[in-house]
Write an enzyme that holds these catalytic residues in place. Structure first.
Site, PDB file in Angstrom:
ATOM      1  N   HIS A  94       0.836  -1.209   0.000  1.00  0.00           N
ATOM      2  CA  HIS A  94       0.000   0.000   0.000  1.00  0.00           C
ATOM      3  C   HIS A  94       0.867   1.253   0.000  1.00  0.00           C
ATOM      4  O   HIS A  94       0.609   2.196  -0.765  1.00  0.00           O
ATOM      5  CB  HIS A  94      -0.915   0.007   1.226  1.00  0.00           C
ATOM      6  CG  HIS A  94      -1.671   1.292   1.405  1.00  0.00           C
ATOM      7  ND1 HIS A  94      -2.894   1.522   0.817  1.00  0.00           N
ATOM      8  CD2 HIS A  94      -1.361   2.426   2.100  1.00  0.00           C
ATOM      9  CE1 HIS A  94      -3.310   2.742   1.136  1.00  0.00           C
ATOM     10  NE2 HIS A  94      -2.394   3.304   1.919  1.00  0.00           N
ATOM     11  N   GLU A  95       1.878   1.289   0.855  1.00  0.00           N
ATOM     12  CA  GLU A  95       2.750   2.466   0.904  1.00  0.00           C
ATOM     13  C   GLU A  95       3.519   2.637  -0.402  1.00  0.00           C
ATOM     14  O   GLU A  95       3.754   3.764  -0.851  1.00  0.00           O
ATOM     15  CB  GLU A  95       3.712   2.360   2.096  1.00  0.00           C
ATOM     16  CG  GLU A  95       3.028   2.320   3.457  1.00  0.00           C
ATOM     17  CD  GLU A  95       2.033   3.452   3.665  1.00  0.00           C
ATOM     18  OE1 GLU A  95       2.220   4.540   3.077  1.00  0.00           O
ATOM     19  OE2 GLU A  95       1.064   3.254   4.428  1.00  0.00           O
ATOM     20  N   HIS A  98       1.565   4.531  -2.911  1.00  0.00           N
ATOM     21  CA  HIS A  98       1.713   5.997  -2.862  1.00  0.00           C
ATOM     22  C   HIS A  98       2.958   6.448  -3.620  1.00  0.00           C
ATOM     23  O   HIS A  98       2.954   7.497  -4.279  1.00  0.00           O
ATOM     24  CB  HIS A  98       1.793   6.462  -1.406  1.00  0.00           C
ATOM     25  CG  HIS A  98       0.498   6.374  -0.667  1.00  0.00           C
ATOM     26  ND1 HIS A  98      -0.671   6.907  -1.145  1.00  0.00           N
ATOM     27  CD2 HIS A  98       0.191   5.811   0.531  1.00  0.00           C
ATOM     28  CE1 HIS A  98      -1.655   6.685  -0.282  1.00  0.00           C
ATOM     29  NE2 HIS A  98      -1.152   6.008   0.744  1.00  0.00           N
ATOM     30  N   HIS A 102       3.074   9.014  -6.785  1.00  0.00           N
ATOM     31  CA  HIS A 102       3.978  10.159  -6.871  1.00  0.00           C
ATOM     32  C   HIS A 102       4.776  10.119  -8.171  1.00  0.00           C
ATOM     33  O   HIS A 102       4.914  11.136  -8.871  1.00  0.00           O
ATOM     34  CB  HIS A 102       4.927  10.155  -5.670  1.00  0.00           C
ATOM     35  CG  HIS A 102       5.786  11.371  -5.578  1.00  0.00           C
ATOM     36  ND1 HIS A 102       6.954  11.410  -4.850  1.00  0.00           N
ATOM     37  CD2 HIS A 102       5.672  12.611  -6.133  1.00  0.00           C
ATOM     38  CE1 HIS A 102       7.500  12.604  -4.961  1.00  0.00           C
ATOM     39  NE2 HIS A 102       6.750  13.344  -5.730  1.00  0.00           N
TER      40      HIS A 102
END
Length: 228
Positions: A94-95, A98, A102
């Site tokens: 999940h991280e 991100h 980006h």
């Protein structure tokens, strides 16, 4: 009414937080058949997406995992960084979701990033309003209508920030789940666990958004509800 709103959503937040921790603990007890740690999963996902300038680091705390766009790091709590289970796989991927947002200039992430300074300023303005009212100089003798516009406008910005956060978080989870499934990082049963863990993580943002909307509606009613 405002006390009721605070109590209700604080209770909901507590329930969701307890549920999330319970799910994470439960799914942390199931070892991945692939035997990959959260760190290894994160690095593999970044590599698969041609992202080579993001570091995977370990940070202290529990469920303190986050992606830092400023120094381009995926920060994982020890349980996730070293964990070799469905919960760690879910959070780590999940991280990284991100980080991919980006790298690909995901629209909602860009919007949320652009809103950060405005949101911070709005929070400071609301604090000033509160302090001024507590000191007896309610908004420095500004007209009631102006006070309303300031409070509603500031809280409106903060509410919008919580709403913009929702697609950012859901998209990161969708990217994570799609990748761990197609990359065969998890089995079918492990995938179901990862999906459930991310669902409850997302619920924390949903509760925050609903709380912000309810509070904003309250302020609108208080300041402008008696208008013809």
């Amino acid at each position: 009414m405002i006390i009721l709103i605070v109590v209700v959503f604080a209770a909901l937040g507590f329930i969701v937080s307890r549920k999330l921790k319970s799910k994470f603990k439960k799914y942390s007890q199931t070892s991945l058949r692939a035997n990959l740690s959260g760190k290894e999963i994160a690095e593999l996902m970044l590599t698969d997406n041609n992202i080579h300038d993001v570091k995977v680091l370990s940070v202290e705390g529990q469920l303190t995992d986050h992606y830092n766009s400023m120094n381009r790091t995926v920060n994982l709590s020890p349980d996730v960084y070293y964990g070799r289970n469905a919960a760690a796989a879910a959070v780590a991927s999940h991280e990284c979701g991100h980080a991919i947002q980006h790298a690909t200039s995901y629209t909602w992430l860009n919007l949320r990033s652009a809103m950060v300074p405005v949101q911070n300023a709005s929070g400071k303005i609301l604090n000033i309003v509160l302090i001024a009212s507590l000191l007896g100089g309610f908004m420095l003798n500004l007209p009631y209508e102006i006070i309303g516009y300031i409070v509603v406008g500031s809280y409106g910005v903060m509410t919008l920030f919580t709403l913009v956060t929702l697609p950012v978080e859901f998209d990161a989870s969708n990217r994570a789940l799609a990748w761990i499934k197609t990359r065969n990082v998890v089995t079918q049963d492990e995938y179901a666990m990862s999906k459930d863990a991310l669902k409850w993580a997302a619920m924390t943002y949903v509760v925050a958004a609903l709380a912000a909307l309810a509070t904003l509606a309250y302020y609108i009613f208080i300041f402008f509800g008696n208008r013809d």
